[in-house]
Design a protein around this motif. Structure first.
Motif, PDB file in Angstrom:
ATOM      1  N   ILE A   1       0.836  -1.208   0.000  1.00 38.58           N
ATOM      2  CA  ILE A   1       0.000   0.000   0.000  1.00 38.58           C
ATOM      3  C   ILE A   1       0.872   1.259   0.000  1.00 38.58           C
ATOM      4  O   ILE A   1       1.879   1.320   0.718  1.00 38.58           O
TER       5      ILE A   1
ATOM      6  N   ILE B   1       0.445   5.255   0.830  1.00 35.02           N
ATOM      7  CA  ILE B   1      -0.421   6.344   1.321  1.00 35.02           C
ATOM      8  C   ILE B   1       0.177   7.647   0.820  1.00 35.02           C
ATOM      9  O   ILE B   1       1.311   8.003   1.162  1.00 35.02           O
TER      10      ILE B   1
ATOM     11  N   LYS C   1       0.332  11.612   7.104  1.00 34.59           N
ATOM     12  CA  LYS C   1       0.736  10.293   6.579  1.00 34.59           C
ATOM     13  C   LYS C   1       1.580   9.533   7.610  1.00 34.59           C
ATOM     14  O   LYS C   1       1.314   8.379   7.918  1.00 34.59           O
TER      15      LYS C   1
ATOM     16  N   ILE D   1      -0.282   8.163  10.594  1.00 37.92           N
ATOM     17  CA  ILE D   1      -0.970   6.874  10.416  1.00 37.92           C
ATOM     18  C   ILE D   1      -0.028   5.719  10.788  1.00 37.92           C
ATOM     19  O   ILE D   1      -0.420   4.787  11.491  1.00 37.92           O
TER      20      ILE D   1
ATOM     21  N   ILE E   1       3.581  -0.835   3.822  1.00 35.69           N
ATOM     22  CA  ILE E   1       2.868   0.451   3.695  1.00 35.69           C
ATOM     23  C   ILE E   1       3.949   1.506   3.539  1.00 35.69           C
ATOM     24  O   ILE E   1       4.843   1.615   4.387  1.00 35.69           O
TER      25      ILE E   1
ATOM     26  N   VAL F   1       4.538   5.552   3.024  1.00 37.66           N
ATOM     27  CA  VAL F   1       3.925   6.884   2.942  1.00 37.66           C
ATOM     28  C   VAL F   1       4.917   7.790   2.219  1.00 37.66           C
ATOM     29  O   VAL F   1       6.102   7.784   2.521  1.00 37.66           O
TER      30      VAL F   1
ATOM     31  N   MET G   1      -3.718   4.997  -1.595  1.00 35.32           N
ATOM     32  CA  MET G   1      -4.704   5.788  -0.844  1.00 35.32           C
ATOM     33  C   MET G   1      -4.232   7.236  -0.886  1.00 35.32           C
ATOM     34  O   MET G   1      -3.032   7.503  -0.777  1.00 35.32           O
ATOM     35  N   TYR G   2      -5.194   8.120  -1.029  1.00 37.89           N
ATOM     36  CA  TYR G   2      -4.833   9.549  -1.042  1.00 37.89           C
ATOM     37  C   TYR G   2      -5.476  10.223   0.172  1.00 37.89           C
ATOM     38  O   TYR G   2      -6.691  10.127   0.380  1.00 37.89           O
ATOM     39  N   LEU G   3      -4.641  10.847   0.960  1.00 34.51           N
ATOM     40  CA  LEU G   3      -5.096  11.446   2.211  1.00 34.51           C
ATOM     41  C   LEU G   3      -5.350  12.943   2.005  1.00 34.51           C
ATOM     42  O   LEU G   3      -4.469  13.661   1.514  1.00 34.51           O
TER      43      LEU G   3
ATOM     44  N   ILE H   1      -9.388   9.484   3.956  1.00 33.34           N
ATOM     45  CA  ILE H   1      -8.946   8.852   2.705  1.00 33.34           C
ATOM     46  C   ILE H   1      -9.920   9.295   1.609  1.00 33.34           C
ATOM     47  O   ILE H   1     -11.097   8.928   1.637  1.00 33.34           O
TER      48      ILE H   1
ATOM     49  N   ASP I   1      -9.059   5.481  -2.792  1.00 37.34           N
ATOM     50  CA  ASP I   1      -8.511   4.173  -2.416  1.00 37.34           C
ATOM     51  C   ASP I   1      -8.704   3.251  -3.618  1.00 37.34           C
ATOM     52  O   ASP I   1      -9.836   2.909  -3.968  1.00 37.34           O
TER      53      ASP I   1
END
Lengths: 249, 254
Positions: free
Chosen positions: A30, A32, A40, A43, A196, A198, A213-215, A220, A223
């Motif tokens: 993933i 982020i 980011k 998280i 993950i 970031v 995923m875009y924060l 989010i 996704d």
């Protein structure tokens, strides 16, 4: 399995996360994404229990870690390892001592066994020659390689968390780090180590991740996989991923 | 909100102050770290302690002999200098120097470890940062400050001797006989008990400030400054409180 349920967190008056929810499996890769200050890294720290949310639940392997004590959290943290931006090596220790740190803390090993394991890990990241060097003598990319070796020393983590692993590196070093990240998470799901990452470097994110995923504003807002990312209608996200749209990666 | 933060910080400080010395009783024992810290805090501070103590002893002797000279009581310089140094000025002056050198070092070192995520890494690896980082510093400060104080007191007395004999032209043997007279249990205990407490206070404040650092280099500067200022205030206040307690406990009259 990692589950975030309506997680909110503020630092002073700044609301960093605002009802954030997502689910992830340990074998997933993933990325982020998000701008600076979007939360980011927060998280990652929440996943490890290094920070506590103001509200919401974080469930890891079926346990709500927001209710665990520091001692109980140690067991949950064994599922993960983390490579922080700049490596976060112990600057008073040599490369050997940094990588051996966990081996000494966790296991009752003889010095020869520790030395053998340290060399093996450093060889894996191409840094065996720097075994006697101090962190200050290493470049940014080299520090991150040693940090990756150290992250693998303690146990075999199910998932590795990377905090901006390529930020500040030249394109070749960044590419090498991405290659190393891929090597450590190679194989087919579910029998592989997940990750993950970031980052705000979209070109590096697409090299290592399968899910994106875009924060934005503590939530989010996107996704999906690479194809969905490229075809998004979200104007802000399209600006963010402009680099890969132009190159056509 | 500010009150809630203050209460929360006091609670954290209290927990750190209790857990840090208790860390020595539980495995794993970080003896190597304790020795390293003792070397840094003790041997590393020796030069500054000797220098500060020497000049304090000389200045005090000058002032007192000048004042006593006008009363015709110059020969009692040794006694007053000795009592002042052993009971009060020695422990406080050396503790203040220690706070400036070692306390600020502890705060900035731990602060930069926090900012560089090294403390987070310890927690991720299942290592208790208080036991690994704070316990060795608290133990070393609590042991080494009394040792430095004894050395500093001795050097101050020599400084006082030099001024009494070579500037104020008094008898050297009479100076030492007066120092010998005041070397009783009450004075020695008063002078040695304080640095134990001062060392503990300095280390706890400095480590707490270091571990609570946030906000980049500006935050680090703030944490280091606060640690020195707070340590200084606490040394002065604790000195007064301890003096009162010791006077009562040792049956000394004002």
């Amino acid at each position: 399995m990692i589950v975030f349920e309506n997680v909110s967190l503020a630092f002073g008056n700044h609301q960093v996360l605002d009802g954030l929810s997502f689910e992830a499996r340990f074998y997933e890769k993933i990325a982020i994404l998000g701008g600076s200050g979007e939360g980011k890294t927060t998280i990652l720290k929440l996943i490890l229990g290094l920070l506590q949310p103001d509200s919401g639940r974080i469930i890891i392997d079926g346990k709500d870690i927001t209710k665990l004590s520091e001692r109980q959290l140690r067991e949950t943290r064994m599922n993960f390892s983390i490579v922080f931006q700049e490596g976060a090596l112990f600057d008073s220790m040599t490369v050997r001592e940094n990588v051996a740190f966990c081996l000494r803390e966790y296991y009752d090993l003889r010095e020869e066994e520790i030395e053998q394991r340290v060399r093996e890990l450093l060889r894996r990241v191409g840094m065996e020659y720097a075994i006697d060097m101090m962190p200050e003598e290493l470049s940014g990319g080299m520090q991150r390689r040693v940090a990756i070796a150290r992250s693998l020393a303690a146990c075999e983590p199910k998932m590795i968390l990377y905090d901006e692993p390529t930020t500040g590196l030249d394109p070749i070093s960044a590419d090498n780090i991405c290659g190393l990240i891929n090597d450590l998470s190679s194989g087919e799901p579910p029998n592989r180590r997940g990750l993950i990452v970031v980052t705000h470097k979209i070109t590096d994110a697409v090299k290592v991740a399968e899910r994106f995923m875009y924060l934005r504003s503590g939530k989010i807002s996107f996704d999906g996989n690479i194809e969905e990312l490229k075809n998004t209608d979200d104007a802000e996200l399209r600006r963010f991923i402009n680099e890969i749209l132009l190159v056509g990666t | 909100m500010h009150l809630k933060n203050l209460v929360s910080q006091l609670q954290d400080f209290y927990l750190l102050s209790v857990r840090a010395p208790m860390g020595i009783l539980r495995r794993p024992f970080y003896f190597r770290e304790i020795l390293e810290q003792m070397d840094y805090a003790g041997v590393g501070s020796l030069f500054i302690v000797v220098l500060v103590s020497l000049f304090i002893g000389m200045a005090l002797s000058l002032q007192i002999s000048a004042e006593l000279s006008s009363l015709g009581l110059k020969m009692y310089t040794g006694k007053i200098v000795g009592v002042a140094i052993i009971r009060e000025i020695g422990p406080v002056a050396i503790a203040l120097s220690f706070a400036g050198r070692i306390g600020s070092g502890m705060a900035s070192e731990l602060g930069s470890m926090v900012l560089g995520h090294q403390v987070d890494i310890l927690r991720v690896f299942g290592v208790d940062p208080i036991k690994k980082l704070v316990t060795p510093r608290v133990i070393s400060a609590t042991i080494m400050l009394p040792v430095l104080t004894i050395i500093g007191d001795a050097v101050s007395l020599f400084g006082g001797y030099y001024i009494s004999v070579f500037v104020s032209h008094q008898s050297g043997s009479f100076y030492w006989s007066q120092i010998k007279d005041i070397m009783d249990f009450k004075n020695i205990f008063s002078g040695i008990a304080k640095p134990f407490i001062f060392g503990y206070i300095i280390a706890c404040i400095s480590c707490y400030m270091g571990l609570s650092t946030h906000g980049g280099s500006r935050g680090l500067r703030k944490a280091t400054t606060i640690s020195v200022v707070l340590s200084t205030i606490m040394i002065i206040v604790t000195d007064f409180v301890m003096t009162r307690i010791l006077f009562f406990a040792l049956g000394m009259k004002v």
